[in-house]
Scaffold this motif. Structure first.
Motif, PDB file in Angstrom:
ATOM      1  N   MET A  89      14.289 -27.241   9.779  1.00 50.71           N
ATOM      2  CA  MET A  89      13.241 -26.823   8.849  1.00 50.71           C
ATOM      3  C   MET A  89      13.733 -25.651   7.997  1.00 50.71           C
ATOM      4  O   MET A  89      14.540 -24.838   8.443  1.00 50.71           O
ATOM      5  N   ALA A  90      13.236 -25.597   6.782  1.00 56.01           N
ATOM      6  CA  ALA A  90      13.575 -24.495   5.879  1.00 56.01           C
ATOM      7  C   ALA A  90      12.801 -23.243   6.291  1.00 56.01           C
ATOM      8  O   ALA A  90      11.673 -23.314   6.781  1.00 56.01           O
ATOM      9  N   ARG A  91      13.411 -22.093   6.088  1.00 57.53           N
ATOM     10  CA  ARG A  91      12.770 -20.813   6.381  1.00 57.53           C
ATOM     11  C   ARG A  91      12.200 -20.245   5.079  1.00 57.53           C
ATOM     12  O   ARG A  91      12.916 -20.118   4.092  1.00 57.53           O
ATOM     13  N   ILE A  92      10.917 -19.893   5.111  1.00 56.58           N
ATOM     14  CA  ILE A  92      10.189 -19.491   3.918  1.00 56.58           C
ATOM     15  C   ILE A  92       9.948 -17.983   3.931  1.00 56.58           C
ATOM     16  O   ILE A  92       9.483 -17.433   4.928  1.00 56.58           O
ATOM     17  N   LEU A  93      10.254 -17.324   2.817  1.00 52.48           N
ATOM     18  CA  LEU A  93      10.002 -15.890   2.659  1.00 52.48           C
ATOM     19  C   LEU A  93       9.072 -15.692   1.467  1.00 52.48           C
ATOM     20  O   LEU A  93       9.411 -16.049   0.342  1.00 52.48           O
ATOM     21  N   ILE A  94       7.891 -15.140   1.735  1.00 50.74           N
ATOM     22  CA  ILE A  94       6.891 -14.933   0.686  1.00 50.74           C
ATOM     23  C   ILE A  94       6.735 -13.439   0.423  1.00 50.74           C
ATOM     24  O   ILE A  94       6.419 -12.670   1.345  1.00 50.74           O
ATOM     25  N   TYR A  95       6.953 -13.044  -0.816  1.00 56.07           N
ATOM     26  CA  TYR A  95       6.698 -11.665  -1.232  1.00 56.07           C
ATOM     27  C   TYR A  95       5.343 -11.640  -1.934  1.00 56.07           C
ATOM     28  O   TYR A  95       5.187 -12.167  -3.036  1.00 56.07           O
ATOM     29  N   PHE A  96       4.380 -11.015  -1.252  1.00 52.73           N
ATOM     30  CA  PHE A  96       3.010 -10.938  -1.744  1.00 52.73           C
ATOM     31  C   PHE A  96       2.810  -9.561  -2.376  1.00 52.73           C
ATOM     32  O   PHE A  96       2.973  -8.533  -1.712  1.00 52.73           O
ATOM     33  N   ALA A  97       2.481  -9.547  -3.660  1.00 53.46           N
ATOM     34  CA  ALA A  97       2.331  -8.275  -4.386  1.00 53.46           C
ATOM     35  C   ALA A  97       0.974  -8.221  -5.069  1.00 53.46           C
ATOM     36  O   ALA A  97       0.723  -8.965  -6.020  1.00 53.46           O
ATOM     37  N   HIS A  98       0.109  -7.341  -4.574  1.00 50.90           N
ATOM     38  CA  HIS A  98      -1.202  -7.147  -5.183  1.00 50.90           C
ATOM     39  C   HIS A  98      -1.631  -5.698  -4.941  1.00 50.90           C
ATOM     40  O   HIS A  98      -1.959  -5.326  -3.820  1.00 50.90           O
ATOM     41  N   PRO A  99      -1.629  -4.874  -5.992  1.00 45.37           N
ATOM     42  CA  PRO A  99      -1.973  -3.460  -5.806  1.00 45.37           C
ATOM     43  C   PRO A  99      -3.446  -3.202  -5.493  1.00 45.37           C
ATOM     44  O   PRO A  99      -3.795  -2.133  -5.004  1.00 45.37           O
ATOM     45  N   GLY A 100      -4.297  -4.191  -5.752  1.00 42.79           N
ATOM     46  CA  GLY A 100      -5.723  -4.027  -5.466  1.00 42.79           C
ATOM     47  C   GLY A 100      -6.173  -4.979  -4.381  1.00 42.79           C
ATOM     48  O   GLY A 100      -7.139  -5.723  -4.558  1.00 42.79           O
ATOM     49  N   ARG A 101      -5.494  -4.956  -3.257  1.00 44.11           N
ATOM     50  CA  ARG A 101      -5.734  -5.930  -2.183  1.00 44.11           C
ATOM     51  C   ARG A 101      -7.199  -6.004  -1.763  1.00 44.11           C
ATOM     52  O   ARG A 101      -7.734  -7.083  -1.517  1.00 44.11           O
ATOM     53  N   ARG A 102      -7.879  -4.865  -1.675  1.00 45.98           N
ATOM     54  CA  ARG A 102      -9.256  -4.877  -1.173  1.00 45.98           C
ATOM     55  C   ARG A 102     -10.227  -5.539  -2.140  1.00 45.98           C
ATOM     56  O   ARG A 102     -11.347  -5.887  -1.769  1.00 45.98           O
ATOM     57  N   TYR A 103      -9.793  -5.695  -3.390  1.00 44.68           N
ATOM     58  CA  TYR A 103     -10.633  -6.368  -4.378  1.00 44.68           C
ATOM     59  C   TYR A 103     -10.240  -7.835  -4.570  1.00 44.68           C
ATOM     60  O   TYR A 103     -10.883  -8.547  -5.332  1.00 44.68           O
ATOM     61  N   SER A 104      -9.188  -8.243  -3.893  1.00 45.31           N
ATOM     62  CA  SER A 104      -8.663  -9.588  -4.100  1.00 45.31           C
ATOM     63  C   SER A 104      -9.440 -10.614  -3.290  1.00 45.31           C
ATOM     64  O   SER A 104      -9.714 -10.400  -2.104  1.00 45.31           O
TER      65      SER A 104
END
Length: 206
Positions: free
Chosen positions: A1-16
């Motif tokens: 299986m392929a290994r997945i790396l996700i970079y999650f970028a959201h400066p307003g996380r609590r509003y997302s």
């Protein structure tokens, strides 16, 4: 299986709503590493060597973010500036990312028809992602069309968000299990949840 790396970028996380729901849907999947950039680096003190080592260990790199002023949130850009060094990601001897798959998962506040020469955003969405796509090419990565949620602020109200989040999880699992039709996907301008019906092979529907 392929290994997945996700970079999650959201400066307003609590509003997302959309991006947090997407991140939570894939965070604990086997074979998937999710990095919350703003959570991990609140002072922007990016650990370059650790990030480079992590990139090497994975096969698929995904940038997940809301479109901010036609670009990425600032920390993701800073991460790129620091981590994708000459001699590592590109240039002489810089082949650490060669042949890895690169993809963006993007939420956009405007409706789909706004992103055209006739719409009020004047350009297709992919035009605003050109710097990321060219970065992937320079790093000899295999770029795929982005997974997109248009009119994201209204998505939770018109019931599109659950389908998009479910589709994101299906997409990540398909990439992990190498069931995603990468060649076929390349013919799309962007990928939306409804497109996965034809792009994921041998999918269990339970």
């Amino acid at each position: 299986m392929a290994r997945i790396l996700i970079y999650f970028a959201h400066p307003g996380r609590r509003y997302s709503r959309a991006n947090m729901a997407m991140a939570e849907a894939v965070d604990h999947l086997a074979g998937v590493t999710l990095v919350d950039l703003y959570g991990q680096y609140p002072r922007h003190d990016i650990e370059i060597e650790a990030e480079q080592a992590q990139l090497i260990e994975h096969d698929v790199i995904i940038f997940q973010f809301p479109l901010f002023w036609y670009s990425t949130p600032s920390l993701l850009k800073e991460w790129m500036d620091l981590v994708l060094e000459h001699g590592f990601a590109y240039g002489s001897g810089g082949e650490a990312l060669k042949d890895k798959i690169f993809m963006c998962a993007v939420t956009a506040s405007s409706p789909e028809d706004a992103y055209s020469s006739d719409g009020f955003q004047n350009y297709p969405l992919r035009t605003f992602l050109t710097p990321l796509e060219q970065t992937a090419r320079l790093c000899q990565m295999r770029g795929l069309p982005p997974y997109v949620l248009y009119e994201s602020l209204a998505a939770s109200e018109d019931e599109r968000l659950p389908d998009h989040v479910k589709g994101y999880k299906r997409l990540i699992m398909g990439l992990r299990e190498e069931r995603y039709e990468c060649e076929q996907a390349g013919a799309y301008e962007v990928i939306q949840a409804q497109d996965l019906k034809t792009l994921l092979r041998d999918e269990e529907t339970a």
